[in-house]
Scaffold this motif. Structure first.
Motif, PDB file in Angstrom:
ATOM      1  N   VAL A   1       0.847  -1.194   0.000  1.00 19.46           N
ATOM      2  CA  VAL A   1       0.000   0.000   0.000  1.00 19.46           C
ATOM      3  C   VAL A   1       0.880   1.242   0.000  1.00 19.46           C
ATOM      4  O   VAL A   1       1.817   1.357   0.789  1.00 19.46           O
ATOM      5  N   SER A   2       0.574   2.192  -0.900  1.00 19.03           N
ATOM      6  CA  SER A   2       1.356   3.429  -0.952  1.00 19.03           C
ATOM      7  C   SER A   2       0.568   4.657  -0.490  1.00 19.03           C
ATOM      8  O   SER A   2       1.162   5.649  -0.076  1.00 19.03           O
ATOM      9  N   LYS A   3      -0.766   4.597  -0.554  1.00 13.01           N
ATOM     10  CA  LYS A   3      -1.564   5.755  -0.145  1.00 13.01           C
ATOM     11  C   LYS A   3      -2.985   5.307   0.173  1.00 13.01           C
ATOM     12  O   LYS A   3      -3.536   4.456  -0.528  1.00 13.01           O
ATOM     13  N   ILE A   4      -3.556   5.909   1.221  1.00  9.34           N
ATOM     14  CA  ILE A   4      -4.949   5.622   1.578  1.00  9.34           C
ATOM     15  C   ILE A   4      -5.665   6.944   1.827  1.00  9.34           C
ATOM     16  O   ILE A   4      -5.178   7.793   2.573  1.00  9.34           O
ATOM     17  N   LYS A   5      -6.813   7.105   1.169  1.00  9.91           N
ATOM     18  CA  LYS A   5      -7.688   8.254   1.409  1.00  9.91           C
ATOM     19  C   LYS A   5      -9.033   7.721   1.883  1.00  9.91           C
ATOM     20  O   LYS A   5      -9.521   6.718   1.362  1.00  9.91           O
ATOM     21  N   VAL A   6      -9.615   8.398   2.865  1.00 12.41           N
ATOM     22  CA  VAL A   6     -10.915   7.993   3.401  1.00 12.41           C
ATOM     23  C   VAL A   6     -11.871   9.179   3.292  1.00 12.41           C
ATOM     24  O   VAL A   6     -11.505  10.313   3.588  1.00 12.41           O
ATOM     25  N   LEU A   7     -13.095   8.882   2.870  1.00 10.15           N
ATOM     26  CA  LEU A   7     -14.141   9.893   2.768  1.00 10.15           C
ATOM     27  C   LEU A   7     -15.412   9.322   3.368  1.00 10.15           C
ATOM     28  O   LEU A   7     -15.832   8.221   2.995  1.00 10.15           O
ATOM     29  N   THR A   8     -16.005  10.040   4.302  1.00 14.47           N
ATOM     30  CA  THR A   8     -17.302   9.634   4.840  1.00 14.47           C
ATOM     31  C   THR A   8     -18.343  10.637   4.365  1.00 14.47           C
ATOM     32  O   THR A   8     -18.069  11.829   4.246  1.00 14.47           O
ATOM     33  N   VAL A   9     -19.531  10.122   4.090  1.00 14.57           N
ATOM     34  CA  VAL A   9     -20.624  10.961   3.606  1.00 14.57           C
ATOM     35  C   VAL A   9     -21.845  10.697   4.478  1.00 14.57           C
ATOM     36  O   VAL A   9     -22.294   9.556   4.589  1.00 14.57           O
ATOM     37  N   GLU A  10     -22.349  11.755   5.090  1.00 14.58           N
ATOM     38  CA  GLU A  10     -23.597  11.663   5.843  1.00 14.58           C
ATOM     39  C   GLU A  10     -24.711  12.232   4.973  1.00 14.58           C
ATOM     40  O   GLU A  10     -24.501  13.176   4.228  1.00 14.58           O
ATOM     41  N   ASN A  11     -25.877  11.671   5.081  1.00 13.88           N
ATOM     42  CA  ASN A  11     -27.048  12.086   4.298  1.00 13.88           C
ATOM     43  C   ASN A  11     -26.836  11.887   2.803  1.00 13.88           C
ATOM     44  O   ASN A  11     -27.333  12.663   1.998  1.00 13.88           O
ATOM     45  N   GLY A  12     -26.115  10.861   2.435  1.00 13.95           N
ATOM     46  CA  GLY A  12     -25.959  10.524   1.018  1.00 13.95           C
ATOM     47  C   GLY A  12     -27.238   9.858   0.515  1.00 13.95           C
ATOM     48  O   GLY A  12     -28.063   9.396   1.292  1.00 13.95           O
ATOM     49  N   SER A  13     -27.394   9.832  -0.783  1.00 14.32           N
ATOM     50  CA  SER A  13     -28.599   9.245  -1.360  1.00 14.32           C
ATOM     51  C   SER A  13     -28.237   8.070  -2.256  1.00 14.32           C
ATOM     52  O   SER A  13     -27.098   7.919  -2.693  1.00 14.32           O
ATOM     53  N   LYS A  14     -29.233   7.228  -2.540  1.00 11.99           N
ATOM     54  CA  LYS A  14     -29.045   6.109  -3.470  1.00 11.99           C
ATOM     55  C   LYS A  14     -28.688   6.635  -4.854  1.00 11.99           C
ATOM     56  O   LYS A  14     -27.884   6.056  -5.562  1.00 11.99           O
ATOM     57  N   GLU A  15     -29.308   7.755  -5.231  1.00 14.39           N
ATOM     58  CA  GLU A  15     -29.024   8.360  -6.538  1.00 14.39           C
ATOM     59  C   GLU A  15     -27.549   8.753  -6.636  1.00 14.39           C
ATOM     60  O   GLU A  15     -26.892   8.493  -7.645  1.00 14.39           O
ATOM     61  N   MET A  16     -27.012   9.350  -5.567  1.00 11.84           N
ATOM     62  CA  MET A  16     -25.612   9.744  -5.558  1.00 11.84           C
ATOM     63  C   MET A  16     -24.711   8.511  -5.661  1.00 11.84           C
ATOM     64  O   MET A  16     -23.730   8.503  -6.407  1.00 11.84           O
ATOM     65  N   LEU A  17     -25.064   7.448  -4.953  1.00 13.92           N
ATOM     66  CA  LEU A  17     -24.289   6.213  -5.001  1.00 13.92           C
ATOM     67  C   LEU A  17     -24.336   5.592  -6.394  1.00 13.92           C
ATOM     68  O   LEU A  17     -23.320   5.112  -6.903  1.00 13.92           O
ATOM     69  N   ASN A  18     -25.497   5.622  -7.040  1.00 20.18           N
ATOM     70  CA  ASN A  18     -25.624   5.109  -8.410  1.00 20.18           C
ATOM     71  C   ASN A  18     -24.794   5.943  -9.394  1.00 20.18           C
ATOM     72  O   ASN A  18     -24.153   5.394 -10.291  1.00 20.18           O
ATOM     73  N   ASP A  19     -24.820   7.271  -9.220  1.00 17.00           N
ATOM     74  CA  ASP A  19     -24.015   8.142 -10.088  1.00 17.00           C
ATOM     75  C   ASP A  19     -22.525   7.900  -9.867  1.00 17.00           C
ATOM     76  O   ASP A  19     -21.733   7.949 -10.798  1.00 17.00           O
ATOM     77  N   TYR A  20     -22.141   7.629  -8.629  1.00 17.70           N
ATOM     78  CA  TYR A  20     -20.747   7.309  -8.316  1.00 17.70           C
ATOM     79  C   TYR A  20     -20.334   6.008  -9.019  1.00 17.70           C
ATOM     80  O   TYR A  20     -19.253   5.926  -9.595  1.00 17.70           O
ATOM     81  N   ALA A  21     -21.221   5.006  -9.004  1.00 22.43           N
ATOM     82  CA  ALA A  21     -20.932   3.732  -9.678  1.00 22.43           C
ATOM     83  C   ALA A  21     -20.762   3.953 -11.186  1.00 22.43           C
ATOM     84  O   ALA A  21     -19.859   3.377 -11.808  1.00 22.43           O
ATOM     85  N   LYS A  22     -21.600   4.811 -11.778  1.00 23.64           N
ATOM     86  CA  LYS A  22     -21.467   5.124 -13.209  1.00 23.64           C
ATOM     87  C   LYS A  22     -20.134   5.822 -13.478  1.00 23.64           C
ATOM     88  O   LYS A  22     -19.460   5.548 -14.476  1.00 23.64           O
ATOM     89  N   PHE A  23     -19.769   6.750 -12.588  1.00 21.98           N
ATOM     90  CA  PHE A  23     -18.493   7.458 -12.715  1.00 21.98           C
ATOM     91  C   PHE A  23     -17.329   6.470 -12.719  1.00 21.98           C
ATOM     92  O   PHE A  23     -16.413   6.567 -13.530  1.00 21.98           O
ATOM     93  N   LEU A  24     -17.368   5.502 -11.810  1.00 22.22           N
ATOM     94  CA  LEU A  24     -16.293   4.501 -11.738  1.00 22.22           C
ATOM     95  C   LEU A  24     -16.257   3.632 -12.988  1.00 22.22           C
ATOM     96  O   LEU A  24     -15.179   3.326 -13.505  1.00 22.22           O
TER      97      LEU A  24
END
Length: 166
Positions: free
Chosen positions: A77-100
């Motif tokens: 492992v060379s780098k780790i970034k962590v992001l937490t999201v409160e009040n996220g939505s299913k739509e945002m998660l689906n858009d994130y999956a499309k982005f990936l």
């Protein structure tokens, strides 16, 4: 000469702990897009200082009785970034999956545990895996872990087997 050593030491310490700073601004590409409407989502992000974290992680894995083979993956492992999201939505998660998907990340595994979904995606070129994204999703709380390193498909398979055995 002594003053130079002291100055270099302090610069090293400041550089090490600077990556520890917690921010309310997202530290991952998709979530940094100002044109996307994240509605009421609140972000907390930080970079994990590996100089400090690797020994702690190895010790914790040994205490949990993990194999040395799995513990040796921490070296890659060379780098780790962590992001937490409160009040996220299913739509945002689906858009994130499309982005990936658009950015050539492959979905390798989804593990369901106690009402939470853990998803693993990797970006692979040949046998080299340079980036691994782990998403933990439970209702409106989301955690994203971006792990950079130099892994092989066999390394990821060993990690998944160790996790699924538990």
């Amino acid at each position: 000469m002594k003053m130079l050593r002291i100055t270099l030491f302090y610069l090293l310490v400041i550089g090490t702990f600077q990556s520890c700073i917690v921010s309310e601004k997202p530290n991952m590409d998709f979530f940094s897009d100002n044109s996307y409407n994240f509605k009421e989502a609140r972000f907390t992000s930080f970079n994990v200082p590996l100089l400090l974290a690797k020994p702690y992680i190895k010790k914790a894995l040994r205490e949990d009785g993990e194999s040395e083979e799995l513990i040796s993956l921490i070296k890659k492992v060379s780098k780790i970034k962590v992001l937490t999201v409160e009040n996220g939505s299913k739509e945002m998660l689906n858009d994130y999956a499309k982005f990936l998907n658009n950015n050539h990340y492959e979905d390798w595994a989804t593990i369901k545990h106690n009402g939470e979904n853990v998803n693993l995606r990797v970006k692979q070129k040949g046998d080299a895996i340079k980036n691994m994204l782990i998403t933990v999703n439970s209702d409106k709380e989301l955690v994203f872990v971006d792990v950079k390193g130099s892994f092989t498909p066999d390394d990821i398979s060993k990690m998944l087997n160790a996790v699924s055995d538990k």
